[in-house]
Design an enzyme around this catalytic site. Structure first.
Site, PDB file in Angstrom:
ATOM      1  N   LEU A  95     -99.424  54.008  26.555  1.00 41.45           N
ATOM      2  CA  LEU A  95     -99.637  54.632  25.256  1.00 41.45           C
ATOM      3  C   LEU A  95     -98.406  55.434  24.858  1.00 41.45           C
ATOM      4  O   LEU A  95     -97.759  56.060  25.705  1.00 41.45           O
ATOM      5  CB  LEU A  95    -100.850  55.556  25.298  1.00 41.45           C
ATOM      6  CG  LEU A  95    -102.182  54.919  25.717  1.00 41.45           C
ATOM      7  CD1 LEU A  95    -103.327  55.883  25.449  1.00 41.45           C
ATOM      8  CD2 LEU A  95    -102.423  53.603  25.005  1.00 41.45           C
ATOM      9  N   GLY A 141    -101.251  52.874  30.224  1.00 39.21           N
ATOM     10  CA  GLY A 141    -101.754  51.942  29.209  1.00 39.21           C
ATOM     11  C   GLY A 141    -101.124  50.554  29.351  1.00 39.21           C
ATOM     12  O   GLY A 141    -101.731  49.553  28.969  1.00 39.21           O
ATOM     13  N   ASN A 166    -101.279  55.823  36.330  1.00 41.74           N
ATOM     14  CA  ASN A 166    -100.653  57.040  36.877  1.00 41.74           C
ATOM     15  C   ASN A 166    -101.045  58.303  36.118  1.00 41.74           C
ATOM     16  O   ASN A 166    -100.358  59.321  36.182  1.00 41.74           O
ATOM     17  CB  ASN A 166     -99.129  56.881  36.859  1.00 41.74           C
ATOM     18  CG  ASN A 166     -98.581  56.662  35.454  1.00 41.74           C
ATOM     19  OD1 ASN A 166     -99.246  56.039  34.637  1.00 41.74           O
ATOM     20  ND2 ASN A 166     -97.409  57.149  35.171  1.00 41.74           N
ATOM     21  N   GLU A 167    -102.167  58.234  35.379  1.00 43.38           N
ATOM     22  CA  GLU A 167    -102.522  59.346  34.494  1.00 43.38           C
ATOM     23  C   GLU A 167    -102.551  60.708  35.184  1.00 43.38           C
ATOM     24  O   GLU A 167    -102.077  61.696  34.639  1.00 43.38           O
ATOM     25  CB  GLU A 167    -103.877  59.078  33.818  1.00 43.38           C
ATOM     26  CG  GLU A 167    -103.808  58.153  32.604  1.00 43.38           C
ATOM     27  CD  GLU A 167    -103.752  56.675  32.978  1.00 43.38           C
ATOM     28  OE1 GLU A 167    -103.652  56.352  34.182  1.00 43.38           O
ATOM     29  OE2 GLU A 167    -103.794  55.839  32.066  1.00 43.38           O
TER      30      GLU A 167
HETATM   31  C1  LIG Z   1    -104.793  60.386  20.273  1.00 48.44           C
HETATM   32  C2  LIG Z   1    -105.920  60.799  21.080  1.00 48.44           C
HETATM   33  C3  LIG Z   1    -105.704  60.366  22.453  1.00 48.44           C
HETATM   34  C4  LIG Z   1    -106.746  60.930  23.320  1.00 48.44           C
HETATM   35  C5  LIG Z   1    -106.373  60.565  24.713  1.00 48.44           C
HETATM   36  C6  LIG Z   1    -107.348  60.978  25.647  1.00 48.44           C
HETATM   37  C7  LIG Z   1    -107.380  60.474  26.845  1.00 48.44           C
HETATM   38  C8  LIG Z   1    -106.377  59.470  27.249  1.00 48.44           C
HETATM   39  C9  LIG Z   1    -105.977  59.696  28.581  1.00 48.44           C
HETATM   40  C10 LIG Z   1    -105.062  59.029  29.147  1.00 48.44           C
HETATM   41  C11 LIG Z   1    -104.437  57.846  28.658  1.00 48.44           C
HETATM   42  C12 LIG Z   1    -103.221  57.544  29.152  1.00 48.44           C
HETATM   43  C13 LIG Z   1    -102.646  56.273  28.947  1.00 48.44           C
HETATM   44  C14 LIG Z   1    -101.135  56.258  28.843  1.00 48.44           C
HETATM   45  O1  LIG Z   1    -100.660  55.176  28.743  1.00 48.44           O
HETATM   46  S1  LIG Z   1    -100.186  57.676  28.850  1.00 48.44           S
HETATM   47  C15 LIG Z   1     -98.529  57.073  28.899  1.00 48.44           C
HETATM   48  C16 LIG Z   1     -98.091  56.914  30.308  1.00 48.44           C
HETATM   49  N1  LIG Z   1     -96.798  56.310  30.389  1.00 48.44           N
HETATM   50  C17 LIG Z   1     -95.927  56.640  31.312  1.00 48.44           C
HETATM   51  O2  LIG Z   1     -96.144  57.470  32.167  1.00 48.44           O
HETATM   52  C18 LIG Z   1     -94.630  55.912  31.249  1.00 48.44           C
HETATM   53  C19 LIG Z   1     -93.515  56.852  31.194  1.00 48.44           C
HETATM   54  N2  LIG Z   1     -92.280  56.083  31.140  1.00 48.44           N
HETATM   55  C20 LIG Z   1     -91.680  55.584  32.233  1.00 48.44           C
HETATM   56  O3  LIG Z   1     -92.142  55.659  33.362  1.00 48.44           O
HETATM   57  C21 LIG Z   1     -90.342  54.929  32.013  1.00 48.44           C
HETATM   58  O4  LIG Z   1     -89.922  55.284  30.721  1.00 48.44           O
HETATM   59  C22 LIG Z   1     -90.397  53.384  32.132  1.00 48.44           C
HETATM   60  C23 LIG Z   1     -90.572  52.951  33.602  1.00 48.44           C
HETATM   61  C24 LIG Z   1     -91.476  52.760  31.265  1.00 48.44           C
HETATM   62  C25 LIG Z   1     -89.015  52.835  31.656  1.00 48.44           C
HETATM   63  O5  LIG Z   1     -87.997  53.459  32.363  1.00 48.44           O
HETATM   64  P1  LIG Z   1     -86.495  53.325  31.827  1.00 48.44           P
HETATM   65  O6  LIG Z   1     -85.635  54.051  32.814  1.00 48.44           O
HETATM   66  O7  LIG Z   1     -86.180  51.900  31.549  1.00 48.44           O
HETATM   67  O8  LIG Z   1     -86.483  54.052  30.410  1.00 48.44           O
HETATM   68  P2  LIG Z   1     -86.507  55.628  30.099  1.00 48.44           P
HETATM   69  O9  LIG Z   1     -85.096  56.121  29.995  1.00 48.44           O
HETATM   70  O10 LIG Z   1     -87.416  56.344  30.990  1.00 48.44           O
HETATM   71  O11 LIG Z   1     -87.177  55.634  28.638  1.00 48.44           O
HETATM   72  C26 LIG Z   1     -86.484  55.102  27.504  1.00 48.44           C
HETATM   73  C27 LIG Z   1     -86.999  55.798  26.255  1.00 48.44           C
HETATM   74  O12 LIG Z   1     -88.390  55.482  26.084  1.00 48.44           O
HETATM   75  C28 LIG Z   1     -89.161  56.681  25.942  1.00 48.44           C
HETATM   76  N3  LIG Z   1     -90.504  56.472  26.516  1.00 48.44           N
HETATM   77  C29 LIG Z   1     -90.824  56.108  27.764  1.00 48.44           C
HETATM   78  N4  LIG Z   1     -92.137  56.000  27.912  1.00 48.44           N
HETATM   79  C30 LIG Z   1     -92.692  56.346  26.724  1.00 48.44           C
HETATM   80  C31 LIG Z   1     -94.041  56.427  26.250  1.00 48.44           C
HETATM   81  N5  LIG Z   1     -95.102  56.128  27.019  1.00 48.44           N
HETATM   82  N6  LIG Z   1     -94.242  56.801  24.966  1.00 48.44           N
HETATM   83  C32 LIG Z   1     -93.190  57.101  24.158  1.00 48.44           C
HETATM   84  N7  LIG Z   1     -91.888  57.021  24.549  1.00 48.44           N
HETATM   85  C33 LIG Z   1     -91.651  56.651  25.822  1.00 48.44           C
HETATM   86  C34 LIG Z   1     -88.346  57.704  26.732  1.00 48.44           C
HETATM   87  O13 LIG Z   1     -88.684  58.997  26.333  1.00 48.44           O
HETATM   88  C35 LIG Z   1     -86.925  57.332  26.355  1.00 48.44           C
HETATM   89  O14 LIG Z   1     -86.664  57.807  25.055  1.00 48.44           O
HETATM   90  P3  LIG Z   1     -85.253  58.432  24.674  1.00 48.44           P
HETATM   91  O15 LIG Z   1     -85.053  59.576  25.603  1.00 48.44           O
HETATM   92  O16 LIG Z   1     -84.254  57.330  24.916  1.00 48.44           O
HETATM   93  O17 LIG Z   1     -85.383  58.822  23.241  1.00 48.44           O
END
Ligand SMILES: CCCCC/C=C\C/C=C\C=C\CC(=O)SCCNC(=O)CCNC(=O)[C@H](O)C(C)(C)COP(=O)(O)OP(=O)(O)OC[C@H]1O[C@@H](n2cnc3c(N)ncnc32)[C@H](O)[C@@H]1OP(=O)(O)O
Length: 210
Positions: free
Chosen positions: A52, A90, A114-115
């Protein structure tokens, strides 16, 4: 279907809305019997989906949050088949909704719910989807510790079905799809699938989620 929403295919409202519309169109297309979903991001190692979009869950109006959460649920109800790289939270749910998961065999990729590592709770229907795939005990450990599994570990607990070299993922996915499509008749497959999900569907109905 190729997902290409840089940088990491995070599931934003716009992205999920487009995804659901595309899936609806495919559902109505009588010629379509299966779907392979993959990421065509150009980053290396490749991300399937970062889950997400975190920015959708912070500082938004209640209306926006409601709309976002609704489309997350719609996405979860529709999926079919996948292949992938990294799939946290997600992103993992997206692949769990598929019938078969093929993961690129690269130890830099991880998959899991990994929430808890993020200080949030995986909703019960994320958890149930995981239980249906890897069983109760594996889910208990995975969710409480917020584990992200490397490909070999994911295969061992049944979180993915097959590991293949990175450059063969799509070829193997196509071959697998061909095999699944040899089963005659949509009706028997759909009915079998509904039967497998009967208890879960009932739980969702009880929680007023469908
Ligand atoms: C609206 C009401 C909602 C109610 C909700 C209630 C309950 C819900 C409960 C839980 C639900 C959870 C589900 C989820 O999916 S939460 C999201 C979890 N995701 C993560 O933990 C992933 C985090 N990201 C990573 O681990 C790494 O980014 C990844 C392995 C995917 C990629 O690594 P890589 O080294 O290639 O790239 P990065 O440099 O880390 O990231 C690049 C860029 O992308 C941005 N970004 C990463 N993940 C997200 C994301 N999930 N959402 C938005 N943006 C993301 C990151 O910040 C970098 O941006 P920038 O710094 O280049 O601008």
């Amino acid at each position: 279907m190729h997902m290409q929403s840089p940088p990491v295919n995070s599931l934003s409202l716009d992205f999920l809305t487009e995804l659901c519309i595309s899936l609806e169109k495919l559902e109505m297309d009588k010629g379509c019997r299966g779907l392979i979903i993959t990421s065509v991001l150009s980053n290396q190692p490749k991300v399937f989906s970062a889950g997400l979009d975190i920015l959708e869950m912070y500082g938004k109006s209640p209306e926006h949050c409601g709309e976002f959460w609704k489309v997350v649920q719609e996405m979860w109800l529709k999926f079919y088949g996948s292949n992938m790289g990294s799939s946290p939270a997600g992103g993992c749910l997206l692949s769990l909704t598929c019938d078969y998961r093929i993961m690129a065999d690269n130890p830099r990729y991880t998959i899991g719910l990994n929430e808890t590592q993020l200080g949030i709770v995986a909703p019960f229907w994320f958890k149930e989807t995981m239980v249906n795939t890897v069983g109760h005990r594996n889910t208990e450990v995975a969710l409480q510790l917020g584990l992200l599994y490397k490909p070999a570990e994911a295969l061992k607990i049944g979180l993915v079905d097959q590991l293949v070299p990175e450059d063969q993922v799509f070829t193997v996915a196509s071959q697998t799809m061909t095999k699944w499509l040899t089963i005659p008749g949509n009706v028997s497959v759909i009915t079998t699938k509904s039967t497998l999900n009967l208890l879960f569907s009932f739980q969702l109905w009880c929680f007023n989620l469908v």
